[in-house]
Scaffold this motif. Structure first.
Motif, short mmCIF file in Angstrom:
data_model
loop_
_atom_site.label_atom_id
_atom_site.label_comp_id
_atom_site.label_asym_id
_atom_site.label_seq_id
_atom_site.Cartn_x
_atom_site.Cartn_y
_atom_site.Cartn_z
N VAL A 1 -7.40 6.02 -5.62
CA VAL A 1 -6.82 4.71 -5.31
C VAL A 1 -6.71 3.92 -6.62
O VAL A 1 -7.67 3.84 -7.37
CB VAL A 1 -7.70 3.91 -4.32
N GLN A 2 -5.54 3.38 -6.86
CA GLN A 2 -5.35 2.41 -7.93
C GLN A 2 -5.25 1.02 -7.31
O GLN A 2 -4.46 0.82 -6.38
CB GLN A 2 -4.08 2.69 -8.72
N LEU A 3 -6.05 0.10 -7.82
CA LEU A 3 -6.02 -1.29 -7.36
C LEU A 3 -5.55 -2.15 -8.53
O LEU A 3 -6.16 -2.13 -9.61
CB LEU A 3 -7.42 -1.75 -6.93
N ARG A 4 -4.47 -2.91 -8.32
CA ARG A 4 -3.91 -3.73 -9.38
C ARG A 4 -3.35 -5.01 -8.80
O ARG A 4 -2.94 -5.05 -7.64
CB ARG A 4 -2.74 -3.04 -10.08
N THR A 5 -3.26 -6.02 -9.66
CA THR A 5 -2.46 -7.18 -9.28
C THR A 5 -0.99 -6.85 -9.55
O THR A 5 -0.68 -5.89 -10.27
CB THR A 5 -2.85 -8.43 -10.09
N VAL A 6 -0.11 -7.65 -9.01
CA VAL A 6 1.32 -7.39 -9.20
C VAL A 6 1.71 -7.49 -10.67
O VAL A 6 2.59 -6.75 -11.14
CB VAL A 6 2.14 -8.36 -8.31
N VAL B 1 0.88 -1.17 0.00
CA VAL B 1 0.00 0.00 0.00
C VAL B 1 0.92 1.22 0.00
O VAL B 1 1.70 1.41 0.94
CB VAL B 1 -0.92 0.04 1.24
N THR B 2 0.87 2.01 -1.05
CA THR B 2 1.75 3.17 -1.17
C THR B 2 0.94 4.39 -1.58
O THR B 2 -0.25 4.29 -1.90
CB THR B 2 2.86 2.92 -2.22
N GLY B 3 1.60 5.53 -1.60
CA GLY B 3 0.92 6.75 -2.01
C GLY B 3 1.90 7.88 -2.22
O GLY B 3 3.08 7.77 -1.89
N THR C 1 -3.09 7.08 -4.06
CA THR C 1 -2.61 5.88 -3.39
C THR C 1 -2.70 4.70 -4.35
O THR C 1 -3.42 4.75 -5.35
CB THR C 1 -3.43 5.56 -2.12
N ARG C 2 -1.95 3.65 -4.03
CA ARG C 2 -1.97 2.45 -4.87
C ARG C 2 -1.89 1.21 -3.99
O ARG C 2 -1.07 1.16 -3.05
CB ARG C 2 -0.80 2.46 -5.85
N ILE C 3 -2.74 0.24 -4.28
CA ILE C 3 -2.75 -1.02 -3.54
C ILE C 3 -2.49 -2.14 -4.54
O ILE C 3 -3.21 -2.28 -5.53
CB ILE C 3 -4.11 -1.23 -2.85
N ILE C 4 -1.45 -2.93 -4.26
CA ILE C 4 -1.08 -4.03 -5.14
C ILE C 4 -1.42 -5.35 -4.45
O ILE C 4 -1.02 -5.58 -3.31
CB ILE C 4 0.43 -4.01 -5.47
N THR C 5 -2.17 -6.19 -5.14
CA THR C 5 -2.52 -7.51 -4.62
C THR C 5 -1.85 -8.58 -5.48
O THR C 5 -1.22 -8.28 -6.49
CB THR C 5 -4.05 -7.73 -4.62
N TYR C 6 -2.03 -9.83 -5.08
CA TYR C 6 -1.43 -10.92 -5.85
C TYR C 6 -2.38 -11.47 -6.92
O TYR C 6 -1.94 -11.86 -7.99
CB TYR C 6 -1.02 -12.06 -4.90
#
Length: 367
Positions: A153-158, A47-49, A83-88
């Motif tokens: 917020v950006q939501l993405r997979t890796v 979780v970054t920003g 902000t950006r959240i990276i999931t698997y």
């Protein structure tokens, strides 16, 4: 009529004054998002920003020089705090989006991958949310964008993140000869298609491993009195077969709470949870997102041990939210759910041995 360049200059000057205050907004957004996702037990990578720099804002504001006079760049540029959240895996992107919609007012929600696919193409994939900390109005009207109460917020997979970062770096940080553009477009499209396939395989691998864990056994660390994360993940995959994985740190955290409650083995954990209907507990909580395995265990321990679980040292900072969650189950069951630990199974488990956090868009490299 005001000269359009002066309007832009005023917006840039105002943002230069505002930027230092937005750094605090950014830090608070990152901390709150991290705490929310941790508490929900959803697996994620980072979780970054960042706060948009004054120079980047100025460059983007210049794009509005031909816009109607009533367009204010301070309101039109909505990634001032990003902000950006990276999931698997993609399922966790959806889980996080559902979680955030429960805690914030959603001003915008765009699935860029779905938009690309609807055009019959492969390419950029990311879920973009614009969130506000303010509630809707009495008639349901959404609050307006304000950089001090809103953030993207950006939501993405890796894998989606890897494609987006590399594509952005090549296209916007370098000079591509015109004759090479068609070939590079084709290669980026090919890479996007391959990564979509890889994302599908990551999901299949996760599901296959999770299904296999439910019937397996894993040896723990003999030097650690806690149930190991591997043992706990295996146990929870069997108990909550539909729940997603949680982060390793989540398993370690709940294992520490279990030890504080006098639970140091899976046999003892099974005894404590023996009479808890985990499906009914989850239904009573009324989640709008799929809670992770650790969150579901947290709920079941709360219901089984009641106030004694709330009073554990590790729960010091979240006692009121825990009591609110316990009250939901008690209300759902007509108020006769006990708030004290039951005897029987729990007592025998103890005789065998002498929510993280408080109930927690364009962010690409500035060009």
């Amino acid at each position: 009529m005001a000269h359009p360049e002066r309007r832009i200059d005023r917006a840039v000057a105002a943002y230069s004054e505002l930027e230092p205050r937005l750094h605090r907004v950014t830090d608070e957004a990152i901390a709150t998002l991290t705490a929310l996702i941790d508490d929900a037990g959803i697996n994620y990578l980072t979780v970054t920003g960042r706060t948009k720099t004054a120079a980047s804002f100025a460059a983007k504001a210049r794009r509005y020089e031909g816009a109607p006079e009533d367009v204010d760049p301070l309101r039109a540029i909505t990634d001032q705090v990003g902000t950006r959240i990276i999931t698997y895996v993609r399922a966790d992107v959806q889980a996080v989006a559902d979680l955030l919609s429960e805690h914030y007012t959603v001003l915008e929600d765009r699935d860029m991958g779905q938009e690309t696919a609807s055009e019959g193409r492969f390419g950029y994939s990311s879920r973009h949310l614009l969130l506000s900390t303010l509630p809707p109005g009495p008639d349901g009207e959404l609050p307006g964008y304000d950089p001090q109460t809103s953030f993207s917020v950006q939501l993405r997979t890796v894998l989606q993140h890897a494609w987006a970062e590399f594509e952005h770096d090549v296209r916007y940080k370098g000079t591509i000869p015109p004759e090479q553009v068609p070939d590079l477009d084709r290669r980026f499209t090919l890479a996007a298609g391959l990564l979509e396939l890889a994302d599908n395989e990551f999901t299949a691998i996760r599901d296959r491993i999770q299904a296999g864990l439910s019937g397996g056994t894993v040896a723990g660390d003999s030097g650690d009195p806690r149930v190991s994360p591997q043992e706990l993940a295996t146990f929870l995959a069997g108990r909550y077969s539909s729940a997603g994985w949680s982060r390793t740190e989540h398993y370690e955290w709940i294992a520490t709470l279990m030890l504080e409650a006098g639970i140091a083995s899976l046999d003892e954990l099974s005894a404590v949870l023996g009479d808890v209907d985990n499906t009914a507990v989850t239904a009573a909580m009324g989640y709008k997102y799929p809670p992770g395995a650790v969150r579901r265990l947290d709920d079941d321990l709360l219901v089984s041990l009641g106030e004694r679980y709330v009073a554990l040292p590790g729960n010091e900072r979240r006692r009121e939210p825990l009591r609110a969650r316990l009250a939901k189950v008690q209300e759902d069951r007509g108020g006769d759910e006990r708030a004290e630990p039951r005897g029987g199974e729990t007592g025998r488990a103890e005789a065998g041995r002498a929510e993280a956090g408080e109930d927690r868009g364009d962010v690409d490299a500035e060009s």
